[in-house]
Write a protein that holds these residues in place. Structure first.
Motif, PDB file in Angstrom:
ATOM      1  N   PHE A 139       5.880  -3.558  -8.383  1.00 38.96           N
ATOM      2  CA  PHE A 139       5.640  -4.964  -8.059  1.00 38.96           C
ATOM      3  C   PHE A 139       4.864  -5.646  -9.178  1.00 38.96           C
ATOM      4  CE2 PHE A 139       3.545  -8.236  -5.131  1.00 38.96           C
ATOM      5  CZ  PHE A 139       4.661  -9.054  -5.125  1.00 38.96           C
ATOM      6  N   ALA A 140       3.921  -4.944  -9.771  1.00 36.91           N
ATOM      7  CA  ALA A 140       3.156  -5.508 -10.884  1.00 36.91           C
ATOM      8  C   ALA A 140       4.068  -5.841 -12.055  1.00 36.91           C
ATOM      9  CB  ALA A 140       2.069  -4.530 -11.314  1.00 36.91           C
ATOM     10  N   GLU A 141       5.019  -4.973 -12.351  1.00 32.39           N
ATOM     11  CA  GLU A 141       5.971  -5.257 -13.421  1.00 32.39           C
ATOM     12  C   GLU A 141       6.744  -6.539 -13.136  1.00 32.39           C
ATOM     13  OE1 GLU A 141       7.492  -1.291 -15.545  1.00 32.39           O
ATOM     14  OE2 GLU A 141       7.946  -1.345 -13.399  1.00 32.39           O
ATOM     15  N   LYS A 142       7.139  -6.735 -11.884  1.00 31.37           N
ATOM     16  CA  LYS A 142       7.854  -7.957 -11.510  1.00 31.37           C
ATOM     17  C   LYS A 142       6.969  -9.186 -11.678  1.00 31.37           C
ATOM     18  CE  LYS A 142      10.257 -10.282  -7.717  1.00 31.37           C
ATOM     19  NZ  LYS A 142       9.521 -11.555  -7.957  1.00 31.37           N
ATOM     20  N   LEU A 143       5.702  -9.088 -11.282  1.00 32.89           N
ATOM     21  CA  LEU A 143       4.803 -10.231 -11.398  1.00 32.89           C
ATOM     22  C   LEU A 143       4.592 -10.627 -12.856  1.00 32.89           C
ATOM     23  CD1 LEU A 143       2.115  -9.353  -8.681  1.00 32.89           C
ATOM     24  CD2 LEU A 143       4.043 -10.941  -8.494  1.00 32.89           C
ATOM     25  N   VAL A 144       4.469  -9.637 -13.729  1.00 31.96           N
ATOM     26  CA  VAL A 144       4.338  -9.934 -15.154  1.00 31.96           C
ATOM     27  C   VAL A 144       5.610 -10.614 -15.661  1.00 31.96           C
ATOM     28  CG1 VAL A 144       4.124  -8.920 -17.450  1.00 31.96           C
ATOM     29  CG2 VAL A 144       2.652  -8.130 -15.586  1.00 31.96           C
ATOM     30  N   ALA A 145       6.772 -10.121 -15.233  1.00 34.41           N
ATOM     31  CA  ALA A 145       8.035 -10.733 -15.643  1.00 34.41           C
ATOM     32  C   ALA A 145       8.157 -12.160 -15.132  1.00 34.41           C
ATOM     33  CB  ALA A 145       9.201  -9.886 -15.143  1.00 34.41           C
ATOM     34  N   ASP A 146       7.537 -12.435 -13.987  1.00 34.90           N
ATOM     35  CA  ASP A 146       7.565 -13.795 -13.416  1.00 34.90           C
ATOM     36  C   ASP A 146       6.613 -14.749 -14.123  1.00 34.90           C
ATOM     37  OD1 ASP A 146       9.470 -13.064 -11.571  1.00 34.90           O
ATOM     38  OD2 ASP A 146       8.030 -12.720  -9.948  1.00 34.90           O
ATOM     39  N   GLY A 147       5.791 -14.233 -15.024  1.00 36.77           N
ATOM     40  CA  GLY A 147       4.932 -15.094 -15.826  1.00 36.77           C
ATOM     41  C   GLY A 147       3.461 -15.076 -15.483  1.00 36.77           C
ATOM     42  N   TYR A 148       3.043 -14.318 -14.472  1.00 38.69           N
ATOM     43  CA  TYR A 148       1.633 -14.315 -14.099  1.00 38.69           C
ATOM     44  C   TYR A 148       0.774 -13.788 -15.249  1.00 38.69           C
ATOM     45  CZ  TYR A 148       2.778 -15.449  -9.284  1.00 38.69           C
ATOM     46  OH  TYR A 148       3.217 -16.091  -8.151  1.00 38.69           O
ATOM     47  N   HIS A 149      -0.360 -14.431 -15.454  1.00 37.51           N
ATOM     48  CA  HIS A 149      -1.237 -14.089 -16.566  1.00 37.51           C
ATOM     49  C   HIS A 149      -2.095 -12.864 -16.272  1.00 37.51           C
ATOM     50  CE1 HIS A 149      -0.929 -17.862 -19.132  1.00 37.51           C
ATOM     51  NE2 HIS A 149      -0.145 -18.107 -18.100  1.00 37.51           N
ATOM     52  N   ARG A 177      -1.808  -0.022 -14.192  1.00 31.83           N
ATOM     53  CA  ARG A 177      -2.177  -0.113 -15.609  1.00 31.83           C
ATOM     54  C   ARG A 177      -1.099   0.514 -16.487  1.00 31.83           C
ATOM     55  NH1 ARG A 177      -3.937  -3.483 -18.218  1.00 31.83           N
ATOM     56  NH2 ARG A 177      -6.118  -3.537 -17.546  1.00 31.83           N
ATOM     57  N   GLU A 178      -0.587   1.664 -16.099  1.00 26.75           N
ATOM     58  CA  GLU A 178       0.463   2.307 -16.886  1.00 26.75           C
ATOM     59  C   GLU A 178       1.720   1.446 -16.918  1.00 26.75           C
ATOM     60  OE1 GLU A 178       2.938   6.536 -17.188  1.00 26.75           O
ATOM     61  OE2 GLU A 178       1.496   6.204 -15.567  1.00 26.75           O
ATOM     62  N   ALA A 179       2.029   0.771 -15.809  1.00 32.65           N
ATOM     63  CA  ALA A 179       3.260  -0.023 -15.722  1.00 32.65           C
ATOM     64  C   ALA A 179       3.204  -1.278 -16.584  1.00 32.65           C
ATOM     65  CB  ALA A 179       3.536  -0.393 -14.270  1.00 32.65           C
ATOM     66  N   VAL A 180       2.053  -1.953 -16.635  1.00 32.09           N
ATOM     67  CA  VAL A 180       1.985  -3.252 -17.319  1.00 32.09           C
ATOM     68  C   VAL A 180       1.408  -3.160 -18.722  1.00 32.09           C
ATOM     69  CG1 VAL A 180       1.781  -4.447 -15.098  1.00 32.09           C
ATOM     70  CG2 VAL A 180      -0.296  -3.877 -16.385  1.00 32.09           C
ATOM     71  N   GLY A 181       0.859  -2.000 -19.081  1.00 32.07           N
ATOM     72  CA  GLY A 181       0.298  -1.854 -20.409  1.00 32.07           C
ATOM     73  C   GLY A 181      -1.150  -2.296 -20.492  1.00 32.07           C
ATOM     74  N   PRO A 182      -1.733  -2.175 -21.679  1.00 32.55           N
ATOM     75  CA  PRO A 182      -3.176  -2.393 -21.833  1.00 32.55           C
ATOM     76  C   PRO A 182      -3.614  -3.850 -21.926  1.00 32.55           C
ATOM     77  CG  PRO A 182      -2.218  -1.785 -23.930  1.00 32.55           C
ATOM     78  CD  PRO A 182      -1.106  -1.681 -22.926  1.00 32.55           C
ATOM     79  N   ASP A 183      -2.672  -4.784 -22.101  1.00 31.19           N
ATOM     80  CA  ASP A 183      -3.068  -6.152 -22.428  1.00 31.19           C
ATOM     81  C   ASP A 183      -3.083  -7.109 -21.241  1.00 31.19           C
ATOM     82  OD1 ASP A 183      -3.304  -5.404 -25.108  1.00 31.19           O
ATOM     83  OD2 ASP A 183      -1.186  -5.812 -25.506  1.00 31.19           O
ATOM     84  N   VAL A 184      -2.553  -6.707 -20.097  1.00 28.32           N
ATOM     85  CA  VAL A 184      -2.539  -7.585 -18.924  1.00 28.32           C
ATOM     86  C   VAL A 184      -3.856  -7.423 -18.173  1.00 28.32           C
ATOM     87  CG1 VAL A 184      -1.415  -8.114 -16.732  1.00 28.32           C
ATOM     88  CG2 VAL A 184      -0.034  -7.454 -18.712  1.00 28.32           C
ATOM     89  N   PRO A 185      -4.631  -8.489 -17.993  1.00 33.66           N
ATOM     90  CA  PRO A 185      -5.870  -8.363 -17.215  1.00 33.66           C
ATOM     91  C   PRO A 185      -5.572  -7.965 -15.769  1.00 33.66           C
ATOM     92  CG  PRO A 185      -5.852 -10.399 -18.497  1.00 33.66           C
ATOM     93  CD  PRO A 185      -4.463  -9.838 -18.565  1.00 33.66           C
ATOM     94  N   LEU A 186      -6.324  -6.979 -15.293  1.00 32.30           N
ATOM     95  CA  LEU A 186      -6.159  -6.487 -13.926  1.00 32.30           C
ATOM     96  C   LEU A 186      -7.486  -6.573 -13.191  1.00 32.30           C
ATOM     97  CD1 LEU A 186      -4.006  -3.275 -14.536  1.00 32.30           C
ATOM     98  CD2 LEU A 186      -3.201  -5.537 -13.829  1.00 32.30           C
ATOM     99  N   MET A 187      -7.401  -6.818 -11.885  1.00 33.78           N
ATOM    100  CA  MET A 187      -8.576  -6.886 -11.040  1.00 33.78           C
ATOM    101  C   MET A 187      -8.316  -6.082  -9.766  1.00 33.78           C
ATOM    102  SD  MET A 187      -7.428  -9.974 -12.321  1.00 33.78           S
ATOM    103  CE  MET A 187      -7.746 -11.725 -12.240  1.00 33.78           C
ATOM    104  N   LEU A 188      -9.387  -5.667  -9.121  1.00 31.35           N
ATOM    105  CA  LEU A 188      -9.286  -4.960  -7.850  1.00 31.35           C
ATOM    106  C   LEU A 188     -10.221  -5.593  -6.838  1.00 31.35           C
ATOM    107  CD1 LEU A 188      -8.354  -2.585  -6.028  1.00 31.35           C
ATOM    108  CD2 LEU A 188     -10.303  -1.290  -6.930  1.00 31.35           C
ATOM    109  N   ASP A 189      -9.674  -5.920  -5.663  1.00 28.16           N
ATOM    110  CA  ASP A 189     -10.464  -6.336  -4.505  1.00 28.16           C
ATOM    111  C   ASP A 189     -10.437  -5.177  -3.518  1.00 28.16           C
ATOM    112  OD1 ASP A 189     -11.507  -7.410  -2.171  1.00 28.16           O
ATOM    113  OD2 ASP A 189     -10.566  -9.357  -2.448  1.00 28.16           O
ATOM    114  N   ALA A 190     -11.574  -4.490  -3.395  1.00 25.61           N
ATOM    115  CA  ALA A 190     -11.631  -3.277  -2.565  1.00 25.61           C
ATOM    116  C   ALA A 190     -12.066  -3.554  -1.132  1.00 25.61           C
ATOM    117  CB  ALA A 190     -12.558  -2.249  -3.206  1.00 25.61           C
TER     118      ALA A 190
END
Length: 367
Positions: A139-149, A177-190
């Protein structure tokens, strides 16, 4: 639909009851705010809103807000911050419509577009949904493809059978992280289910994975727990999201060193004005203040400030078409373009394009 703990998940379409608060001035100008039925009802209107607003100048927003806020003492829980937020947003909408300007320009006009991050729904046990770390990665790969920063994960919570689980959260974060690579900012809401030791274990995993922020891993009323955590992590700790106290509570978090990024939401802060005060409070300390949730009021604040980096777009899920325009609107509040930006409305007021004919036809009760 929502599970037994109130977390959103995809499900069959169903009808819900909402309230359209409409304020009308003596010249016939109107301001509106669509909100949940639990926050604006007959008790709030008759007991508080009408006594304060009737016969007053709608441009006296600060004074009217303060009078409503004072009534919160002794109101037996009937006058919460979400009620204040609905009234205040309707007053802003009225002002913008009366002056022929969008609210974000009245607030300062800093920018006319904001980069969006995709905010997922909580994890589930639906095959092909968000049931596994691999589901989150795809799903993360799809979101990146859709343009999300950027992407924020909401992981699994009770009543999911294995939740909460630090190990599963780490697996999901690592897979994304492995799917989108090192350059996409990621956050976690636990989602504040964890103890100090569990939050630290999870936070240190986020350090290794290069996550941008860590949100609400513990009960937020324990400011000292967040001070303890923030002092041990490289990943930025963001908060508070859900505690009471508006900007006053957030000032305490800043001075305690309990967060690296401040957090505020328009509905939970009591409106646009208090949210704007909170963002400026963070600015005075050289901090970012990220807005919680989306909507027209949030976009108005984001259009007026420089120290909020993103717009939170969600909650997103593989089985849910977030871009489908609901029947009570003529267009989406926050459409995203191909480059991942949400453009602020140029319409007067808050820019929420309500289909008033549809709403009138579906109205079940008026106060």
């Amino acid at each position: 639909m929502s599970d037994s703990d109130g977390h959103a998940h995809p499900g069959e379409r169903r009808s819900v009851h909402r309230v359209l608060l409409t304020l009308t001035d003596s010249e016939g100008n109107q301001g509106r705010c669509l909100t949940d039925a639990a926050h604006v009802g007959e008790a709030q209107l008759e007991g508080h809103v009408r006594p304060v607003l009737l016969g007053q100048d709608p441009f006296d927003r600060s004074r009217l807000w303060q009078e409503l806020a004072r009534r919160q003492r002794g109101s037996a829980g009937t006058l919460g911050d979400r009620t204040l937020a609905a009234v205040e947003q309707a007053l802003w909408d009225l002002a913008g419509r009366r002056l022929g300007l969008p609210v974000w320009k009245l607030l300062g006009g800093m920018r006319d577009r904001v980069p969006a991050y995709g905010s997922t729904m909580c994890g589930d046990e639906i095959p092909g949904g968000l049931a596994t770390p691999e589901d989150y990665a795809a799903f993360a790969e799809k979101l990146v493809a859709d343009g999300y920063h950027a992407i924020k994960l909401h992981t699994w919570m009770p009543p999911v059978s294995f939740a909460p689980s630090v190990a599963m959260d780490i697996r999901a974060c690592a897979a994304v992280r492995e799917a989108v690579g090192p350059d996409v900012p990621l956050m976690l809401d636990a989602n504040h289910w964890y103890s100090r030791s569990e939050a630290l274990e999870l936070g240190r995993a986020l350090d290794r994975l290069g996550f941008h922020w860590f949100e609400e891993p513990m009960e937020e009323h324990s400011t000292q727990s967040y001070r303890w955590l923030a002092g041990q992590l490289d990943t930025l700790v963001i908060g508070p999201e859900s505690i009471e106290g508006r900007q006053q509570a957030r000032a305490e978090w800043i001075t305690a060193g309990a967060c690296d990024i401040l957090r505020v939401g328009v509905p939970t802060a009591g409106g646009i004005g208090p949210a704007l005060k909170t963002v400026h409070l963070a600015e005075a300390f050289g901090m970012d203040c990220e807005m919680h949730g989306g909507g027209a009021g949030t976009l108005a604040v984001l259009g007026a400030v420089s120290n909020s980096r993103w717009y939170e777009r969600g909650l997103l899920h593989p089985f849910y078409d977030f871009d489908e325009v609901p029947p009570h609107l003529t267009r989406a509040v926050d459409p995203i373009d191909a480059e991942g930006y949400v453009h602020l409305s140029q319409e007067p007021g808050l820019g929420e394009s309500l289909d008033l004919e549809y709403i009138e036809a579906e109205t079940t009760r008026s106060w």
